[in-house]
Design a protein around this motif. Structure first.
Motif, mmCIF file in Angstrom:
data_model
loop_
_atom_site.group_PDB
_atom_site.id
_atom_site.type_symbol
_atom_site.label_atom_id
_atom_site.label_comp_id
_atom_site.label_asym_id
_atom_site.label_seq_id
_atom_site.Cartn_x
_atom_site.Cartn_y
_atom_site.Cartn_z
ATOM 1 N N GLY A 1 0.813 -1.209 0.000
ATOM 2 C CA GLY A 1 0.000 0.000 0.000
ATOM 3 C C GLY A 1 0.847 1.260 0.000
ATOM 4 O O GLY A 1 0.512 2.253 -0.656
ATOM 5 N N THR A 2 1.978 1.226 0.740
ATOM 6 C CA THR A 2 2.881 2.369 0.750
ATOM 7 C C THR A 2 3.625 2.499 -0.575
ATOM 8 O O THR A 2 3.784 3.598 -1.114
ATOM 9 C CB THR A 2 3.888 2.229 1.911
ATOM 10 O OG1 THR A 2 3.170 2.083 3.145
ATOM 11 C CG2 THR A 2 4.781 3.454 2.008
ATOM 12 N N LEU A 3 4.083 1.387 -1.119
ATOM 13 C CA LEU A 3 4.812 1.391 -2.392
ATOM 14 C C LEU A 3 3.960 1.958 -3.529
ATOM 15 O O LEU A 3 4.416 2.777 -4.327
ATOM 16 C CB LEU A 3 5.256 -0.033 -2.731
ATOM 17 C CG LEU A 3 5.993 -0.246 -4.050
ATOM 18 C CD1 LEU A 3 7.400 0.329 -3.977
ATOM 19 C CD2 LEU A 3 6.041 -1.726 -4.413
ATOM 20 N N MET A 4 2.684 1.528 -3.582
ATOM 21 C CA MET A 4 1.789 1.932 -4.667
ATOM 22 C C MET A 4 0.940 3.148 -4.312
ATOM 23 O O MET A 4 0.099 3.571 -5.107
ATOM 24 C CB MET A 4 0.861 0.765 -5.028
ATOM 25 C CG MET A 4 1.573 -0.522 -5.407
ATOM 26 S SD MET A 4 2.504 -0.368 -6.922
ATOM 27 C CE MET A 4 1.202 -0.223 -8.120
ATOM 28 N N ASN A 5 1.129 3.683 -3.092
ATOM 29 C CA ASN A 5 0.359 4.843 -2.620
ATOM 30 C C ASN A 5 -1.149 4.579 -2.730
ATOM 31 O O ASN A 5 -1.907 5.394 -3.271
ATOM 32 C CB ASN A 5 0.733 6.099 -3.402
ATOM 33 C CG ASN A 5 0.281 7.364 -2.697
ATOM 34 O OD1 ASN A 5 0.003 7.364 -1.487
ATOM 35 N ND2 ASN A 5 0.161 8.450 -3.439
ATOM 36 N N ILE A 6 -1.578 3.412 -2.217
ATOM 37 C CA ILE A 6 -2.985 3.032 -2.253
ATOM 38 C C ILE A 6 -3.725 3.749 -1.124
ATOM 39 O O ILE A 6 -3.340 3.648 0.043
ATOM 40 C CB ILE A 6 -3.140 1.508 -2.110
ATOM 41 C CG1 ILE A 6 -2.394 0.791 -3.245
ATOM 42 C CG2 ILE A 6 -4.606 1.109 -2.103
ATOM 43 C CD1 ILE A 6 -2.346 -0.725 -3.081
ATOM 44 N N GLU A 7 -4.768 4.453 -1.461
ATOM 45 C CA GLU A 7 -5.517 5.220 -0.471
ATOM 46 C C GLU A 7 -6.113 4.283 0.579
ATOM 47 O O GLU A 7 -6.757 3.285 0.254
ATOM 48 C CB GLU A 7 -6.632 6.014 -1.143
ATOM 49 C CG GLU A 7 -7.349 6.962 -0.204
ATOM 50 C CD GLU A 7 -8.403 7.804 -0.919
ATOM 51 O OE1 GLU A 7 -9.107 8.551 -0.225
ATOM 52 O OE2 GLU A 7 -8.521 7.689 -2.170
ATOM 53 N N GLY A 8 -5.904 4.610 1.834
ATOM 54 C CA GLY A 8 -6.410 3.797 2.932
ATOM 55 C C GLY A 8 -5.477 2.681 3.336
ATOM 56 O O GLY A 8 -5.636 2.096 4.411
ATOM 57 N N LYS A 9 -4.486 2.331 2.487
ATOM 58 C CA LYS A 9 -3.534 1.256 2.804
ATOM 59 C C LYS A 9 -2.131 1.793 3.043
ATOM 60 O O LYS A 9 -1.335 1.154 3.711
ATOM 61 C CB LYS A 9 -3.491 0.242 1.656
ATOM 62 C CG LYS A 9 -4.775 -0.547 1.458
ATOM 63 C CD LYS A 9 -4.986 -1.551 2.577
ATOM 64 C CE LYS A 9 -6.236 -2.398 2.348
ATOM 65 N NZ LYS A 9 -6.049 -3.359 1.251
ATOM 66 N N SER A 10 -1.821 2.962 2.459
ATOM 67 C CA SER A 10 -0.485 3.527 2.594
ATOM 68 C C SER A 10 -0.243 4.003 4.025
ATOM 69 O O SER A 10 -1.116 4.606 4.654
ATOM 70 C CB SER A 10 -0.306 4.696 1.626
ATOM 71 O OG SER A 10 0.949 5.313 1.824
ATOM 72 N N LYS A 11 0.938 3.730 4.538
ATOM 73 C CA LYS A 11 1.327 4.202 5.863
ATOM 74 C C LYS A 11 2.019 5.561 5.806
ATOM 75 O O LYS A 11 2.315 6.156 6.839
ATOM 76 C CB LYS A 11 2.264 3.187 6.521
ATOM 77 C CG LYS A 11 1.666 1.807 6.708
ATOM 78 C CD LYS A 11 0.512 1.805 7.674
ATOM 79 C CE LYS A 11 -0.027 0.391 7.901
ATOM 80 N NZ LYS A 11 -1.159 0.377 8.837
ATOM 81 N N ASP A 12 2.296 6.032 4.581
ATOM 82 C CA ASP A 12 2.958 7.322 4.417
ATOM 83 C C ASP A 12 1.900 8.393 4.167
ATOM 84 O O ASP A 12 1.610 8.762 3.034
ATOM 85 C CB ASP A 12 3.942 7.244 3.254
ATOM 86 C CG ASP A 12 4.804 8.494 3.167
ATOM 87 O OD1 ASP A 12 4.947 9.179 4.188
ATOM 88 O OD2 ASP A 12 5.311 8.791 2.069
ATOM 89 N N THR A 13 1.324 8.879 5.223
ATOM 90 C CA THR A 13 0.267 9.884 5.148
ATOM 91 C C THR A 13 0.792 11.231 5.640
ATOM 92 O O THR A 13 1.925 11.347 6.125
ATOM 93 C CB THR A 13 -0.933 9.463 6.003
ATOM 94 O OG1 THR A 13 -0.506 9.359 7.378
ATOM 95 C CG2 THR A 13 -1.481 8.116 5.549
ATOM 96 N N ALA A 14 -0.058 12.245 5.528
ATOM 97 C CA ALA A 14 0.332 13.572 6.014
ATOM 98 C C ALA A 14 0.622 13.542 7.512
ATOM 99 O O ALA A 14 1.576 14.177 7.992
ATOM 100 C CB ALA A 14 -0.773 14.581 5.696
ATOM 101 N N ASN A 15 -0.184 12.782 8.266
ATOM 102 C CA ASN A 15 0.055 12.686 9.706
ATOM 103 C C ASN A 15 1.352 11.953 10.017
ATOM 104 O O ASN A 15 2.049 12.286 10.991
ATOM 105 C CB ASN A 15 -1.113 11.975 10.387
ATOM 106 C CG ASN A 15 -2.333 12.868 10.531
ATOM 107 O OD1 ASN A 15 -2.192 14.083 10.650
ATOM 108 N ND2 ASN A 15 -3.522 12.288 10.516
ATOM 109 N N ALA A 16 1.705 10.952 9.183
ATOM 110 C CA ALA A 16 2.975 10.254 9.372
ATOM 111 C C ALA A 16 4.145 11.203 9.152
ATOM 112 O O ALA A 16 5.161 11.150 9.870
ATOM 113 C CB ALA A 16 3.069 9.068 8.412
ATOM 114 N N ARG A 17 4.009 12.115 8.176
ATOM 115 C CA ARG A 17 5.067 13.110 7.938
ATOM 116 C C ARG A 17 5.144 14.100 9.102
ATOM 117 O O ARG A 17 6.227 14.552 9.489
ATOM 118 C CB ARG A 17 4.794 13.844 6.632
ATOM 119 C CG ARG A 17 4.769 12.951 5.378
ATOM 120 C CD ARG A 17 6.160 12.480 5.006
ATOM 121 N NE ARG A 17 6.131 11.667 3.793
ATOM 122 C CZ ARG A 17 6.400 12.139 2.573
ATOM 123 N NH1 ARG A 17 6.677 13.421 2.398
ATOM 124 N NH2 ARG A 17 6.379 11.334 1.528
#
Length: 498
Positions: A267-283
């Motif tokens: 999800g993070t690799l493909m930037n899948i919405e709802g699955k990616s762990k790299d979100t604005a809050n993570a930044r």
């Protein structure tokens, strides 16, 4: 190790209970439980919890096969039993105690004699949420894993509003250079050693602190005291005389751990919405921790933007990645349903089930990822995939497991230096404990949920009266058991079932 009989848990049990071992006909059991919706309609909330027993006194080609599963309990819906599952397990525990202490008179058709059959439960099998119900240890919060216990290295992420579990440098050798690195990790040096699992008297002392546990409906929610840690109850399995002495009691389910890790990193690799762990809050959490300035949010007046991280693919790369994935040819007899999940035009992958994630992690990702990421990122992901492939081998070599035991903290530390803390949920952390359990209990094929999930899928077909799903399942199960008995044990009888 090819079978649980080769495992340390089995051999230690033999040494401690020689009377039980004297008769090879005495049965070793595993217990599996999970909830499922019998209606194939997720909009209707309904959860039935079968409790299955699987005998391990069978050769590898028969063990874990459907005809030998025993449906001992069927806990009715519509709601999951939760912490009250001990109430429903009471008759089963009474039977298991009787089978251990007194045994039951049984006829041996091969020797044509009667003998006193005894049985012992070796461990339980379930996913991680059910781990909390059956073990009595809450799998949420700061101390989500009982082995780490008070020494759990958990960090609360203010913006993501969740705990992350990093600190894998504790499992490295004491003089490893990464222990002294600060900027690449959490900004601190690491001098702690890995936590030691509580066993025997130390475990019982913790359980004695848990008191006033009442089952059933209650208008007032019980609050845990600090001295109770994450224990919610002393689980009913401790009433079995041998339960405390077992080297491994609840099992970690490799199937669900592998799927969750696959979903997270893919999800993070493909930037899948709802699955990616790299979100604005993570930044924002990275900025609050003062780590990796290149990943901080970029502010331009009222506009805020996120730069593309080194561990993510851009739009063109995602489409190329999906195209390469769709071109993979599987050999005959190699089951995979990944192709329908790949959308080459939009560059998306979605809807993969557990077995799809299993195939993707172990066979596809190491092949198709080549040329897309930096060598260090690509190498860490491929090593993680190889770890699961070797761990899931049908034959386990102890020297290989010890190598995996030494390599997995290095792999996780490499990932810690690349991915944001939000990526490291409890599922990623549990990977570090999988080699330990394999060394104790043997091949994961005898301790994961794949065969039981497929078996529960059959139960859905048994539901003919949607107003009485439990009754439909029980009636159909008895019919199938009768047909199985006829086909296996009665001469000159042929059935459609066989």
């Amino acid at each position: 190790m090819r079978h649980p009989v080769d495992s340390r848990v089995w051999k230690d049990f033999d040494n401690k209970h020689s009377r039980f071992t004297q008769d090879p006909r005495n049965v070793r059991l595993g217990l599996a439980s999970d909830g499922f919706n019998p209606f194939n309609n997720m909009s209707k909330l309904y959860s039935i919890w079968p409790v299955l027993l699987v005998p391990y006194n069978l050769p590898p080609w028969s063990c874990m096969k459907d005809p030998y599963f025993m449906l001992s309990l069927l806990i009715p819906g519509p709601k999951a039993p939760g912490n009250d599952i001990d109430v429903f397990l009471r008759p089963l525990i009474d039977d298991l105690r009787e089978l251990w202490e007194e045994g039951i008179r049984t006829y041996d058709a091969y020797k044509r004699e009667s003998f006193q059959l005894r049985a012992a439960l070796l461990w339980t099998i379930h996913d991680f949420p059910a781990y909390a119900n059956l073990s009595g240890w809450s799998t949420k919060g700061k101390m989500a894993w009982p082995t780490c216990n008070l020494e759990t290295d958990a960090l609360w992420l203010v913006h993501s509003r969740k705990h992350c579990y990093m600190g894998h440098r504790r499992w490295l050798v004491p003089d490893h250079s990464w222990r002294r690195k600060t900027n690449a990790f959490n900004g601190k040096e690491e001098h702690h050693l890995q936590p030691i699992m509580k066993v025997g008297q130390a475990l019982m002392e913790q359980l004695h602190e848990v008191s006033n546990v009442q089952f059933g409906k209650s208008t007032k929610k019980r609050k845990r005291m600090p001295n109770e840690l994450n224990w919610t109850k002393k689980c009913i399995f401790f009433e079995l005389p041998y339960w405390l002495d077992l080297g491994l009691r609840p099992n970690l389910d490799v199937m669900h751990i592998e799927k969750n890790i696959c979903d997270s990193f893919l999800g993070t690799l493909m930037n899948i919405e709802g699955k990616s762990k790299d979100t604005a809050n993570a930044r924002r959490d990275l900025e609050a921790l003062g780590l990796r300035k290149e990943l901080h949010l970029q502010h331009d007046g009222n506009h805020t933007s996120m730069s593309l991280a080194c561990y993510m693919l851009n739009v063109t790369e995602r489409r190329s990645f999906c195209a390469r994935l769709s071109e993979v040819k599987f050999p005959d007899g190699f089951a995979s349903n990944i192709a329908p999940c790949v959308n080459v035009t939009e560059g998306k992958i979605m809807g993969m089930k557990s077995h799809d994630c299993h195939i993707f992690m172990q066979y596809l990702l190491p092949i198709v990822i080549g040329g897309y990421l930096r060598p260090d990122i690509r190498g860490a992901l491929i090593e993680f995939c190889s770890f699961f492939k070797e761990l899931c081998s049908r034959t386990l070599d102890i020297t290989v497991l010890k190598r995996l035991q030494a390599n997995i903290p290095i792999i996780l530390c490499k990932l810690e230096m690349i991915y944001p803390p939000a990526s490291f949920d409890i599922m990623v952390h549990l990977a570090i404990h999988l080699p330990d359990e394999a060394l104790l209990a043997g091949p994961v094929q005898y301790r994961w949920m794949y065969p039981f999930e497929r078996y529960l899928g059959k139960f859905k077909w048994y539901v003919r009266n949607r107003a009485r799903p439990e009754g439909s399942i029980a009636e159909a199960y008895v019919h199938v058991e009768c047909l199985t008995f006829c086909s296996m044990y009665l001469n000159d009888i042929e059935t459609i079932h066989n």
